[in-house]
Every structure is written in structure tokens, then in C-alpha cells.
Scaffold this active site. Structure first.
Site, mmCIF file in Angstrom:
data_model
loop_
_atom_site.group_PDB
_atom_site.id
_atom_site.type_symbol
_atom_site.label_atom_id
_atom_site.label_comp_id
_atom_site.label_asym_id
_atom_site.label_seq_id
_atom_site.Cartn_x
_atom_site.Cartn_y
_atom_site.Cartn_z
ATOM 1 N N GLY A 1 2.147 -6.714 -0.626
ATOM 2 C CA GLY A 1 3.203 -6.883 -1.473
ATOM 3 C C GLY A 1 4.541 -6.289 -0.773
ATOM 4 O O GLY A 1 4.337 -5.596 0.159
ATOM 5 N N GLN B 1 12.925 -3.275 0.575
ATOM 6 C CA GLN B 1 12.245 -2.654 1.730
ATOM 7 C C GLN B 1 12.650 -3.648 3.071
ATOM 8 O O GLN B 1 12.593 -3.297 4.100
ATOM 9 C CB GLN B 1 10.765 -2.873 1.687
ATOM 10 C CG GLN B 1 9.971 -1.990 0.794
ATOM 11 C CD GLN B 1 8.605 -2.531 0.872
ATOM 12 O OE1 GLN B 1 8.218 -3.293 -0.170
ATOM 13 N NE2 GLN B 1 7.800 -1.718 1.545
ATOM 14 N N CYS C 1 2.002 1.904 2.285
ATOM 15 C CA CYS C 1 3.351 0.926 2.015
ATOM 16 C C CYS C 1 3.723 0.507 3.339
ATOM 17 O O CYS C 1 3.739 1.549 4.260
ATOM 18 C CB CYS C 1 4.257 2.037 1.318
ATOM 19 S SG CYS C 1 5.962 1.287 0.999
ATOM 20 N N LEU C 2 4.524 -0.500 3.511
ATOM 21 C CA LEU C 2 4.784 -0.983 4.844
ATOM 22 C C LEU C 2 6.077 -0.064 5.333
ATOM 23 O O LEU C 2 6.314 -0.173 6.531
ATOM 24 C CB LEU C 2 5.167 -2.379 4.854
ATOM 25 C CG LEU C 2 3.810 -3.570 4.371
ATOM 26 C CD1 LEU C 2 4.706 -4.877 4.267
ATOM 27 C CD2 LEU C 2 3.046 -3.335 5.563
ATOM 28 N N HIS D 1 3.290 -0.726 -7.882
ATOM 29 C CA HIS D 1 3.961 -0.167 -6.542
ATOM 30 C C HIS D 1 5.217 -0.995 -6.320
ATOM 31 O O HIS D 1 6.270 0.003 -5.901
ATOM 32 C CB HIS D 1 2.941 -0.429 -5.438
ATOM 33 C CG HIS D 1 3.310 0.223 -4.118
ATOM 34 N ND1 HIS D 1 2.751 1.259 -3.466
ATOM 35 C CD2 HIS D 1 4.404 -0.356 -3.464
ATOM 36 C CE1 HIS D 1 3.179 1.291 -2.031
ATOM 37 N NE2 HIS D 1 4.226 0.341 -2.205
ATOM 38 N N GLU D 2 5.164 -2.256 -6.422
ATOM 39 C CA GLU D 2 6.504 -2.867 -5.870
ATOM 40 C C GLU D 2 7.443 -2.971 -6.932
ATOM 41 O O GLU D 2 8.612 -2.749 -6.666
ATOM 42 C CB GLU D 2 6.030 -4.637 -5.673
ATOM 43 C CG GLU D 2 4.880 -4.750 -4.720
ATOM 44 C CD GLU D 2 5.083 -4.127 -3.416
ATOM 45 O OE1 GLU D 2 6.356 -3.633 -2.976
ATOM 46 O OE2 GLU D 2 4.043 -3.998 -2.739
ATOM 47 N N HIS E 1 9.502 0.377 -6.235
ATOM 48 C CA HIS E 1 10.481 0.111 -5.162
ATOM 49 C C HIS E 1 11.963 -0.216 -5.914
ATOM 50 O O HIS E 1 12.837 0.195 -5.302
ATOM 51 C CB HIS E 1 10.003 -0.957 -4.114
ATOM 52 C CG HIS E 1 9.024 -0.437 -3.234
ATOM 53 N ND1 HIS E 1 9.506 0.533 -2.247
ATOM 54 C CD2 HIS E 1 7.823 -0.965 -2.662
ATOM 55 C CE1 HIS E 1 8.415 0.841 -1.202
ATOM 56 N NE2 HIS E 1 7.563 0.262 -1.598
#
Ligand code: CO
Length: 155
Positions: free
Chosen positions: A50, A55, A92-93, A134-135, A138
Site C-alpha cells: 500500500g 508518502q 511502512c515504506l 494503515h493507508e 496516512h
């Protein structure tokens, strides 16, 4: 000609944009379509499941997810309801090299717009519910490290 670009993924120690709240998209124009394409490509290249627009440095309410069943693109996503609970490891990226256990709903229903501007609804369980939460977090400047219930001790 379609040019898809890999965007730079912001890291939370280096960029406080990840702590800002994203704005709703009011018009789905070519720039939004390009952003969606780039976000998907960036996510795949980074081996993520995701990615949210902040991000890649864009404070717009856009997320992409692929847990292995194909791409999901959501513009202005909203959680309609959540049910139950699950514990699981999350990463997380934007926070490379770290994972921890996070409590999430077992099931969620989310609505949003697709790239054509049509309203769509997605019911997600398990990993998909986790990724959606999660997304969407963000977009509100929330990172999974804010929700950690226990550290991953397996190293
Ligand atoms: Co993340």
C-alpha cells in the site's frame, strides 16, 4: 504517450509532511491520474502492499493498495464501519527496517472514488482491512508507530 515515474518515498525521520493532514481531491484531472499511476508503480517497485499520496510528498487524499489481488485505487476514502479486532505485524515504506504489532479492525467497509470519479465501496478483511486502515491513517498524519501494541522481538 504514457510515462510512469517512480516517485521518491518520504521517510518519516526526514520529512514532516507525513505528519500533515491531506486535503480531499475535488477534481480528478490528468495530474491525479498520473499520480495514481506513479503511486502504483512506486509501491510495486518498493515491494509494498500500500501507499498513500503523502508518502510521495503530495497532501491529497489518495491511496493505492495491492495485497496480491490486483490494484485498488481510492480517492477520498472514508471508513464507513469497522468490526472486530486483529493483531498483526505491520511495517511502512516510510519507516524502513522497522515492524511491530498493531491492533486493527478485523473487517472494514470503505467508500471512495475510483479514477473515473465513480463512488465505490470495498469490504476488506484480514490484510486488506489492515492495509486500508494503515493507508487512510496516512491521510490524517497518523503512522503505525503511533498505534504499536508490542515490539517485534523476533528481530
Ligand atoms: Co505506511
Amino acid at each position: 504517450m504514457i510515462v510512469v515515474a517512480i516517485r521518491e518515498i518520504k521517510h518519516y525521520q526526514k520529512d514532516d509532511i507525513l505528519r500533515k493532514k491531506s486535503r480531499a481531491v475535488d477534481k480528478i484531472d490528468d495530474r491525479i491520474i498520473t499520480l495514481l499511476d506513479d503511486m502504483a508503480e512506486t509501491m510495486y517497485q518498493a515491494d509494498g502492499v500500500g501507499l498513500a499520496a503523502p508518502q510521495v510528498g503530495i497532501l491529497k487524499r489518495i491511496i493505492v493498495i495491492d495485497i496480491g489481488d490486483g490494484i485498488i485505487e481510492l480517492i477520498n476514502p472514508e471508513i464507513l464501519w469497522e468490526k472486530g479486532e486483529q493483531d498483526g505485524e505491520e511495517g511502512c515504506l516510510s519507516i524502513p527496517g522497522y515492524s511491530a504489532n498493531v491492533k486493527r479492525p478485523a473487517k472494514v467497509k470503505v467508500k471512495g472514488l475510483n479514477r473515473k470519479g465513480e463512488e465505490i465501496e470495498i469490504v476488506g478483511e484480514g490484510l486488506l482491512a489492515r492495509a486500508l486502515c494503515h493507508e487512510i491513517d496516512h491521510l490524517n498524519g497518523i503512522l503505525f508507530i503511533d498505534r504499536v501494541v508490542s515490539e517485534n522481538t523476533e528481530g
